[in-house]
Scaffold this motif. Structure first.
Motif, PDB file in Angstrom:
ATOM      1  N   GLN A  12       0.847  -1.184   0.000  1.00 35.23           N
ATOM      2  CA  GLN A  12       0.000   0.000   0.000  1.00 35.23           C
ATOM      3  C   GLN A  12       0.881   1.232   0.000  1.00 35.23           C
ATOM      4  OE1 GLN A  12      -2.325   0.225   3.572  1.00 35.23           O
ATOM      5  NE2 GLN A  12      -0.776  -0.804   4.768  1.00 35.23           N
ATOM      6  N   ASN A  13       0.292   2.339  -0.278  1.00 32.24           N
ATOM      7  CA  ASN A  13       0.986   3.614  -0.256  1.00 32.24           C
ATOM      8  C   ASN A  13       1.545   3.831   1.147  1.00 32.24           C
ATOM      9  OD1 ASN A  13       1.532   6.357   0.122  1.00 32.24           O
ATOM     10  ND2 ASN A  13      -0.059   6.967  -1.341  1.00 32.24           N
ATOM     11  N   SER A  14       2.846   4.102   1.248  1.00 29.24           N
ATOM     12  CA  SER A  14       3.456   4.234   2.571  1.00 29.24           C
ATOM     13  C   SER A  14       2.890   5.425   3.339  1.00 29.24           C
ATOM     14  CB  SER A  14       4.977   4.336   2.463  1.00 29.24           C
ATOM     15  OG  SER A  14       5.335   5.514   1.773  1.00 29.24           O
ATOM     16  N   GLY A  15       2.519   6.485   2.656  1.00 26.96           N
ATOM     17  CA  GLY A  15       1.896   7.632   3.312  1.00 26.96           C
ATOM     18  C   GLY A  15       0.558   7.257   3.926  1.00 26.96           C
ATOM     19  N   GLU A  16      -0.218   6.470   3.209  1.00 28.76           N
ATOM     20  CA  GLU A  16      -1.505   6.003   3.724  1.00 28.76           C
ATOM     21  C   GLU A  16      -1.307   5.065   4.903  1.00 28.76           C
ATOM     22  OE1 GLU A  16      -3.735   4.283   0.518  1.00 28.76           O
ATOM     23  OE2 GLU A  16      -4.046   6.223  -0.472  1.00 28.76           O
ATOM     24  N   ALA A  17      -0.313   4.193   4.791  1.00 29.79           N
ATOM     25  CA  ALA A  17      -0.039   3.247   5.878  1.00 29.79           C
ATOM     26  C   ALA A  17       0.363   3.989   7.146  1.00 29.79           C
ATOM     27  CB  ALA A  17       1.051   2.267   5.463  1.00 29.79           C
ATOM     28  N   ILE A  18       1.188   5.010   7.008  1.00 30.43           N
ATOM     29  CA  ILE A  18       1.615   5.794   8.169  1.00 30.43           C
ATOM     30  C   ILE A  18       0.430   6.547   8.759  1.00 30.43           C
ATOM     31  CG2 ILE A  18       3.009   7.781   8.887  1.00 30.43           C
ATOM     32  CD1 ILE A  18       5.144   6.751   6.877  1.00 30.43           C
ATOM     33  N   ALA A  19      -0.388   7.163   7.914  1.00 29.12           N
ATOM     34  CA  ALA A  19      -1.552   7.904   8.399  1.00 29.12           C
ATOM     35  C   ALA A  19      -2.521   6.975   9.124  1.00 29.12           C
ATOM     36  CB  ALA A  19      -2.260   8.605   7.237  1.00 29.12           C
ATOM     37  N   ARG A  20      -2.741   5.779   8.577  1.00 33.45           N
ATOM     38  CA  ARG A  20      -3.629   4.812   9.228  1.00 33.45           C
ATOM     39  C   ARG A  20      -3.067   4.422  10.598  1.00 33.45           C
ATOM     40  NH1 ARG A  20      -6.022   2.058   5.820  1.00 33.45           N
ATOM     41  NH2 ARG A  20      -4.286   1.108   4.727  1.00 33.45           N
ATOM     42  N   CYS A  21      -1.781   4.148  10.637  1.00 35.54           N
ATOM     43  CA  CYS A  21      -1.136   3.750  11.894  1.00 35.54           C
ATOM     44  C   CYS A  21      -1.242   4.872  12.938  1.00 35.54           C
ATOM     45  CB  CYS A  21       0.321   3.400  11.632  1.00 35.54           C
ATOM     46  SG  CYS A  21       1.191   2.809  13.086  1.00 35.54           S
ATOM     47  N   VAL A  22      -1.002   6.106  12.529  1.00 36.91           N
ATOM     48  CA  VAL A  22      -1.105   7.247  13.450  1.00 36.91           C
ATOM     49  C   VAL A  22      -2.516   7.368  13.993  1.00 36.91           C
ATOM     50  CG1 VAL A  22      -1.062   9.778  13.566  1.00 36.91           C
ATOM     51  CG2 VAL A  22       0.831   8.543  12.503  1.00 36.91           C
ATOM     52  N   GLU A  23      -3.507   7.244  13.128  1.00 37.64           N
ATOM     53  CA  GLU A  23      -4.897   7.384  13.577  1.00 37.64           C
ATOM     54  C   GLU A  23      -5.319   6.224  14.473  1.00 37.64           C
ATOM     55  OE1 GLU A  23      -6.549  10.165  13.429  1.00 37.64           O
ATOM     56  OE2 GLU A  23      -4.838  10.969  12.340  1.00 37.64           O
ATOM     57  N   GLU A  24      -4.844   5.014  14.176  1.00 38.69           N
ATOM     58  CA  GLU A  24      -5.137   3.871  15.046  1.00 38.69           C
ATOM     59  C   GLU A  24      -4.514   4.061  16.423  1.00 38.69           C
ATOM     60  OE1 GLU A  24      -3.696   0.544  12.794  1.00 38.69           O
ATOM     61  OE2 GLU A  24      -5.533   0.381  11.596  1.00 38.69           O
ATOM     62  N   MET A  25      -3.278   4.563  16.447  1.00 39.28           N
ATOM     63  CA  MET A  25      -2.619   4.794  17.736  1.00 39.28           C
ATOM     64  C   MET A  25      -3.286   5.929  18.504  1.00 39.28           C
ATOM     65  SD  MET A  25       1.438   4.022  17.159  1.00 39.28           S
ATOM     66  CE  MET A  25       1.717   5.355  16.045  1.00 39.28           C
ATOM     67  N   ARG A  26      -3.704   6.967  17.803  1.00 40.79           N
ATOM     68  CA  ARG A  26      -4.409   8.074  18.452  1.00 40.79           C
ATOM     69  C   ARG A  26      -5.716   7.570  19.077  1.00 40.79           C
ATOM     70  NH1 ARG A  26      -3.544  13.111  16.845  1.00 40.79           N
ATOM     71  NH2 ARG A  26      -3.177  12.476  14.711  1.00 40.79           N
ATOM     72  N   MET A  27      -6.452   6.747  18.331  1.00 40.54           N
ATOM     73  CA  MET A  27      -7.707   6.175  18.832  1.00 40.54           C
ATOM     74  C   MET A  27      -7.441   5.314  20.062  1.00 40.54           C
ATOM     75  SD  MET A  27     -10.256   3.417  16.994  1.00 40.54           S
ATOM     76  CE  MET A  27      -8.946   2.198  16.928  1.00 40.54           C
ATOM     77  N   THR A  28      -6.426   4.470  19.987  1.00 46.21           N
ATOM     78  CA  THR A  28      -6.089   3.583  21.097  1.00 46.21           C
ATOM     79  C   THR A  28      -5.667   4.383  22.325  1.00 46.21           C
ATOM     80  OG1 THR A  28      -5.387   1.901  19.510  1.00 46.21           O
ATOM     81  CG2 THR A  28      -4.644   1.624  21.768  1.00 46.21           C
ATOM     82  N   THR A  29      -4.875   5.423  22.123  1.00 46.04           N
ATOM     83  CA  THR A  29      -4.439   6.267  23.240  1.00 46.04           C
ATOM     84  C   THR A  29      -5.627   6.944  23.892  1.00 46.04           C
ATOM     85  OG1 THR A  29      -2.320   6.641  22.158  1.00 46.04           O
ATOM     86  CG2 THR A  29      -2.934   8.184  23.900  1.00 46.04           C
ATOM     87  N   ARG A  30      -6.542   7.449  23.093  1.00 50.83           N
ATOM     88  CA  ARG A  30      -7.745   8.078  23.648  1.00 50.83           C
ATOM     89  C   ARG A  30      -8.529   7.092  24.505  1.00 50.83           C
ATOM     90  NH1 ARG A  30      -9.376  11.043  18.016  1.00 50.83           N
ATOM     91  NH2 ARG A  30      -8.373  13.052  18.456  1.00 50.83           N
ATOM     92  N   LEU A  31      -8.706   5.895  23.995  1.00 44.44           N
ATOM     93  CA  LEU A  31      -9.477   4.894  24.727  1.00 44.44           C
ATOM     94  C   LEU A  31      -8.784   4.485  26.023  1.00 44.44           C
ATOM     95  CD1 LEU A  31     -10.713   2.675  21.771  1.00 44.44           C
ATOM     96  CD2 LEU A  31     -12.080   4.234  23.179  1.00 44.44           C
ATOM     97  N   ILE A  32      -7.483   4.302  25.972  1.00 44.83           N
ATOM     98  CA  ILE A  32      -6.750   3.887  27.168  1.00 44.83           C
ATOM     99  C   ILE A  32      -6.786   4.981  28.228  1.00 44.83           C
ATOM    100  CG2 ILE A  32      -4.433   3.372  28.047  1.00 44.83           C
ATOM    101  CD1 ILE A  32      -3.980   1.860  25.368  1.00 44.83           C
ATOM    102  N   ARG A  33      -6.572   6.227  27.832  1.00 39.60           N
ATOM    103  CA  ARG A  33      -6.600   7.324  28.804  1.00 39.60           C
ATOM    104  C   ARG A  33      -7.990   7.502  29.403  1.00 39.60           C
ATOM    105  NH1 ARG A  33      -2.210  10.962  29.520  1.00 39.60           N
ATOM    106  NH2 ARG A  33      -3.639  11.740  31.093  1.00 39.60           N
ATOM    107  N   ALA A  34      -9.032   7.394  28.577  1.00 39.82           N
ATOM    108  CA  ALA A  34     -10.405   7.512  29.094  1.00 39.82           C
ATOM    109  C   ALA A  34     -10.694   6.378  30.067  1.00 39.82           C
ATOM    110  CB  ALA A  34     -11.408   7.503  27.934  1.00 39.82           C
ATOM    111  N   MET A  35     -10.299   5.175  29.717  1.00 40.91           N
ATOM    112  CA  MET A  35     -10.544   4.021  30.585  1.00 40.91           C
ATOM    113  C   MET A  35      -9.776   4.163  31.894  1.00 40.91           C
ATOM    114  SD  MET A  35     -12.489   1.493  30.410  1.00 40.91           S
ATOM    115  CE  MET A  35     -12.851   0.038  31.306  1.00 40.91           C
ATOM    116  N   ALA A  36      -8.559   4.652  31.832  1.00 41.32           N
ATOM    117  CA  ALA A  36      -7.765   4.848  33.046  1.00 41.32           C
ATOM    118  C   ALA A  36      -8.455   5.836  33.980  1.00 41.32           C
ATOM    119  CB  ALA A  36      -6.365   5.337  32.687  1.00 41.32           C
ATOM    120  N   TRP A  37      -8.981   6.915  33.428  1.00 39.02           N
ATOM    121  CA  TRP A  37      -9.701   7.895  34.251  1.00 39.02           C
ATOM    122  C   TRP A  37     -10.946   7.268  34.878  1.00 39.02           C
ATOM    123  CZ3 TRP A  37     -10.121  11.633  37.362  1.00 39.02           C
ATOM    124  CH2 TRP A  37     -11.326  12.270  37.583  1.00 39.02           C
ATOM    125  N   LEU A  38     -11.693   6.539  34.085  1.00 36.79           N
ATOM    126  CA  LEU A  38     -12.917   5.924  34.600  1.00 36.79           C
ATOM    127  C   LEU A  38     -12.616   4.863  35.649  1.00 36.79           C
ATOM    128  CD1 LEU A  38     -14.807   5.826  31.215  1.00 36.79           C
ATOM    129  CD2 LEU A  38     -15.379   7.254  33.195  1.00 36.79           C
TER     130      LEU A  38
END
Length: 149
Positions: A52-78
């Motif tokens: 796949q396009n390496s730019g797309e792969a990097i963008a997907r990875c960044v967004e997946e990590m951002r989503m995961t970080t949001r979920l982990i931080r929210a869960m930690a607070w809760l």
């Protein structure tokens, strides 16, 4: 396969100058969303290895990590809120004013670009994770403000 977690307590056995709002529904939502994201990422792991396009792969990875970080931080607070409700810790221990969720720039950042190459399922998870994160960040900020007084 179901994922069980203990129910939120109905009592709050601690001293505080403000009332506890039970976060049971938000906790349940966070837990469900975390499992959903894990299942999605596991199911789509094989797509990451394809050419796949390496730019797309990097963008997907960044967004997946951002989503995961949001979920982990929210869960930690809760989870900290649940610990307070159970009387295990005090609000002052649950809130780290030097590390508030509203200070985590990577999680607050909203991407205005449209990523057509991202699947609709991932985009939906990303939006729901951001909404949950912002809600829990506001809760944490309110508690931090009350603890500071």
């Amino acid at each position: 396969m179901t994922y069980e977690h203990p129910p939120a307590s109905q009592k709050a056995s601690y001293q505080s100058n403000f009332a506890v709002i039970h976060f049971s529904r938000t906790y349940d939502e966070a837990f469900t969303l975390l499992v959903e994201a894990r299942n999605y990422l596991s199911a789509h792991r094989s797509q990451r290895g394809k050419k796949q396009n390496s730019g797309e792969a990097i963008a997907r990875c960044v967004e997946e990590m951002r989503m995961t970080t949001r979920l982990i931080r929210a869960m930690a607070w809760l989870l900290a809120v649940r610990a307070v409700e159970e009387g295990e810790i005090q609000w002052e221990e649950a809130v780290d004013v030097d590390n508030l969720m509203v200070d985590l720039r990577v999680c607050l950042e909203e991407r205005n670009e449209t990523y057509e190459f991202l699947s609709p399922g991932l985009v939906d998870l990303m939006h729901r994770a951001q909404a949950l994160y912002m809600r829990t960040a506001r809760m944490e900020l309110q508690v931090a403000a009350r603890c500071a007084n």
